[in-house]
Scaffold this motif. Structure first.
Motif, PDB file in Angstrom:
ATOM      1  N   ASP A 203       0.932  -1.330  -0.056  1.00  0.00           N
ATOM      2  CA  ASP A 203      -0.099  -0.062   0.046  1.00  0.00           C
ATOM      3  C   ASP A 203       0.848   1.249  -0.051  1.00  0.00           C
ATOM      4  N   ALA A 204       1.909   1.165   0.655  1.00  0.00           N
ATOM      5  CA  ALA A 204       2.794   2.447   0.822  1.00  0.00           C
ATOM      6  C   ALA A 204       3.377   2.791  -0.528  1.00  0.00           C
ATOM      7  N   ILE A 205       3.968   1.642  -1.066  1.00  0.00           N
ATOM      8  CA  ILE A 205       4.490   1.865  -2.443  1.00  0.00           C
ATOM      9  C   ILE A 205       3.644   2.269  -3.257  1.00  0.00           C
ATOM     10  N   SER A 206       2.248   1.650  -3.566  1.00  0.00           N
ATOM     11  CA  SER A 206       1.501   1.950  -4.450  1.00  0.00           C
ATOM     12  C   SER A 206       1.224   3.692  -4.433  1.00  0.00           C
ATOM     13  N   ARG A 207       0.944   4.167  -3.071  1.00  0.00           N
ATOM     14  CA  ARG A 207       0.789   5.447  -2.876  1.00  0.00           C
ATOM     15  C   ARG A 207       1.580   6.551  -3.706  1.00  0.00           C
ATOM     16  N   ILE A 208       3.044   5.914  -3.590  1.00  0.00           N
ATOM     17  CA  ILE A 208       3.941   6.736  -4.500  1.00  0.00           C
ATOM     18  C   ILE A 208       3.729   6.531  -5.865  1.00  0.00           C
ATOM     19  N   ALA A 209       3.730   5.224  -6.292  1.00  0.00           N
ATOM     20  CA  ALA A 209       3.719   4.901  -7.640  1.00  0.00           C
ATOM     21  C   ALA A 209       2.570   5.462  -8.580  1.00  0.00           C
ATOM     22  N   ILE A 210       1.655   5.838  -7.798  1.00  0.00           N
ATOM     23  CA  ILE A 210       0.126   6.379  -8.409  1.00  0.00           C
ATOM     24  C   ILE A 210       0.780   7.609  -8.888  1.00  0.00           C
ATOM     25  N   LYS A 211       1.298   8.382  -7.936  1.00  0.00           N
ATOM     26  CA  LYS A 211       1.806   9.858  -8.448  1.00  0.00           C
ATOM     27  C   LYS A 211       3.023  10.086  -9.398  1.00  0.00           C
ATOM     28  N   PHE A 212       3.789   8.987  -8.950  1.00  0.00           N
ATOM     29  CA  PHE A 212       5.355   8.978  -9.704  1.00  0.00           C
ATOM     30  C   PHE A 212       5.503   7.624 -10.207  1.00  0.00           C
ATOM     31  N   PRO A 213       4.931   7.420 -11.481  1.00  0.00           N
ATOM     32  CA  PRO A 213       5.003   5.894 -11.993  1.00  0.00           C
ATOM     33  C   PRO A 213       6.284   5.421 -12.299  1.00  0.00           C
ATOM     34  N   ASN A 214       7.176   6.265 -12.580  1.00  0.00           N
ATOM     35  CA  ASN A 214       8.549   5.941 -13.095  1.00  0.00           C
ATOM     36  C   ASN A 214       9.666   6.156 -11.786  1.00  0.00           C
ATOM     37  N   PHE A 215       9.068   6.192 -10.556  1.00  0.00           N
ATOM     38  CA  PHE A 215      10.055   6.306  -9.449  1.00  0.00           C
ATOM     39  C   PHE A 215      10.420   4.786  -9.125  1.00  0.00           C
ATOM     40  N   CYS A 232       7.887  -3.222  -3.542  1.00  0.00           N
ATOM     41  CA  CYS A 232       8.904  -2.533  -4.560  1.00  0.00           C
ATOM     42  C   CYS A 232       8.265  -2.034  -5.834  1.00  0.00           C
ATOM     43  N   HIS A 233       8.932  -0.958  -6.409  1.00  0.00           N
ATOM     44  CA  HIS A 233       8.517  -0.399  -7.806  1.00  0.00           C
ATOM     45  C   HIS A 233       9.736  -0.076  -8.538  1.00  0.00           C
ATOM     46  N   GLY A 234       9.639  -0.584  -9.715  1.00  0.00           N
ATOM     47  CA  GLY A 234      10.719  -0.148 -10.740  1.00  0.00           C
ATOM     48  C   GLY A 234      12.119  -1.005 -10.625  1.00  0.00           C
ATOM     49  N   TRP A 235      12.089  -1.834  -9.717  1.00  0.00           N
ATOM     50  CA  TRP A 235      13.226  -2.755  -9.640  1.00  0.00           C
ATOM     51  C   TRP A 235      12.937  -3.934  -8.817  1.00  0.00           C
ATOM     52  N   THR A 236      13.767  -5.032  -9.027  1.00  0.00           N
ATOM     53  CA  THR A 236      13.521  -6.202  -8.154  1.00  0.00           C
ATOM     54  C   THR A 236      14.470  -5.846  -6.700  1.00  0.00           C
ATOM     55  N   PHE A 237      13.776  -6.139  -5.693  1.00  0.00           N
ATOM     56  CA  PHE A 237      14.290  -5.949  -4.275  1.00  0.00           C
ATOM     57  C   PHE A 237      14.618  -7.055  -3.653  1.00  0.00           C
ATOM     58  N   VAL A 254      11.877  -9.743  -3.907  1.00  0.00           N
ATOM     59  CA  VAL A 254      10.558  -9.116  -3.938  1.00  0.00           C
ATOM     60  C   VAL A 254      10.478  -8.552  -5.391  1.00  0.00           C
ATOM     61  N   THR A 255       9.583  -8.892  -6.412  1.00  0.00           N
ATOM     62  CA  THR A 255       9.521  -8.407  -7.549  1.00  0.00           C
ATOM     63  C   THR A 255       8.606  -7.122  -7.581  1.00  0.00           C
ATOM     64  N   PRO A 256       8.424  -6.372  -8.651  1.00  0.00           N
ATOM     65  CA  PRO A 256       7.973  -5.176  -8.672  1.00  0.00           C
ATOM     66  C   PRO A 256       6.439  -5.416  -8.717  1.00  0.00           C
ATOM     67  N   GLN A 257       5.652  -4.295  -8.306  1.00  0.00           N
ATOM     68  CA  GLN A 257       4.157  -4.316  -8.292  1.00  0.00           C
ATOM     69  C   GLN A 257       3.678  -3.211  -9.214  1.00  0.00           C
ATOM     70  N   THR A 258       2.465  -3.421  -9.728  1.00  0.00           N
ATOM     71  CA  THR A 258       1.778  -2.479 -10.147  1.00  0.00           C
ATOM     72  C   THR A 258       1.375  -1.532  -9.222  1.00  0.00           C
ATOM     73  N   ALA A 259       0.970  -0.090  -9.670  1.00  0.00           N
ATOM     74  CA  ALA A 259       0.391   1.006  -8.668  1.00  0.00           C
ATOM     75  C   ALA A 259      -1.062   1.016  -8.660  1.00  0.00           C
ATOM     76  N   SER A 260      -1.579  -0.376  -7.694  1.00  0.00           N
ATOM     77  CA  SER A 260      -2.922  -0.186  -7.504  1.00  0.00           C
ATOM     78  C   SER A 260      -3.131  -0.331  -5.757  1.00  0.00           C
ATOM     79  N   PRO A 261      -3.403   0.693  -5.300  1.00  0.00           N
ATOM     80  CA  PRO A 261      -3.690   0.799  -3.672  1.00  0.00           C
ATOM     81  C   PRO A 261      -4.505  -0.034  -3.385  1.00  0.00           C
ATOM     82  N   HIS A 262      -4.357  -0.575  -2.020  1.00  0.00           N
ATOM     83  CA  HIS A 262      -5.061  -1.357  -1.134  1.00  0.00           C
ATOM     84  C   HIS A 262      -5.985  -0.369  -0.158  1.00  0.00           C
TER      85      HIS A 262
END
Length: 264
Positions: A203-215, A232-237, A254-262
């Motif tokens: 959820d925390a990562i999705s909140r960022i990715a929605i506004k900054f999809p290339n972060f 994570c978002h944008g890389w494998t962590f 951990v593999t990257p997720q899509t920007a879909s908030p919980h």
């Protein structure tokens, strides 16, 4: 709720220990710059010392030879040299309106690549045998940063946050973006409300990715009972875990997720 941090500190090698000294021996939260270095040395840390290495000097010289590109400047002239820089002639600082800002949409931001060659953040959380929780984050900061830049490392709730009643969180990635969202504070408060670590981290990562999809960024979350997860978002962590019964750490990918908030 004890905390200590240092930022833009030079000539002292052990930043995380300096941060702990701030926590233990001052009523302050954050010390910065030359005075942070002097404080750390006065409290017994070695210094002042030259922290440059042959490798770091080589990287810096190559960057200078490449006209100081890439860098973190924007809206400046010249845009493809080492400066001195000046605001673009088209920048109108007299316009105080916000009409040009995209408040509701996403933001495409030019970012420098974050990878194993320019990324050195270490965040670690510990739950001791009586249930106390602690977390710390240390980093050299972004490669090619503008002098004076402070990233998310020392910002409470951004790169790290912990609460004995809940658990801990650590973060890494594009700190200039992530600190705007205080993702680790978000993780802890979500867990406080009943979210499992995996859902809280995503959820925390999705909140960022929605506004900054290339972060590019990641967080890990661990509950006071030892349940852990990452997002994570944008890389494998990858993050590692060890408990007393283990002979060595176990690494989790951990593999990257899509920007879909919980939605809680």
């Amino acid at each position: 709720m004890e905390i200590g941090a240092v930022a833009a500190m030079r000539y002292v090698k052990d930043g995380i220990r300096a941060a702990r000294l701030v926590m233990q021996y001052t009523e302050h939260t954050l010390l910065v710059g030359e005075k942070a270095s002097l404080f750390a040395i006065s409290m017994g840390l070695p210094g002042p010392m030259n922290l440059s290495s042959e490798e770091s000097l080589h990287k810096w010289n190559k960057w200078k030879e490449n006209d100081c590109q890439p860098n973190f400047r924007k809206n400046v002239s010249p845009s493809n040299s080492c400066g001195p820089y000046h605001p673009n002639i088209n920048s109108d600082f007299s316009d105080t309106s916000c009409s040009s800002l995209n408040h509701m949409g996403t933001t495409i931001r030019k970012i420098l690549p974050v990878n194993i060659f320019n990324h050195d953040t270490i965040s670690m959380a510990v739950v001791d045998k009586v249930g106390h929780v602690a977390v710390g984050t240390s980093t050299n900061g972004a490669t090619s940063k503008i002098p004076g830049r402070v990233g998310d490392g020392p910002i409470p709730g951004s790169s790290a946050y912990a609460d004995d009643e809940v658990g801990a969180c650590g973060a890494t990635g594009d700190g200039d973006i992530m600190m705007r969202f205080l993702p680790c504070y978000q993780v802890i408060e979500s867990m406080r409300r009943g979210m499992q670590p995996k859902i809280a981290a995503e959820d925390a990562i999705s909140r960022i990715a929605i506004k900054f999809p290339n972060f590019i960024g990641a967080v890990f979350a661990v509950s006071k009972n030892g349940l852990h997860a990452g997002a994570c978002h944008g890389w494998t962590f990858q993050y590692s875990v060890r408990v007393p019964s283990m002979e060595d750490v176990e690494v989790f990918t951990v593999t990257p997720q899509t920007a879909s908030p919980h939605v809680p």
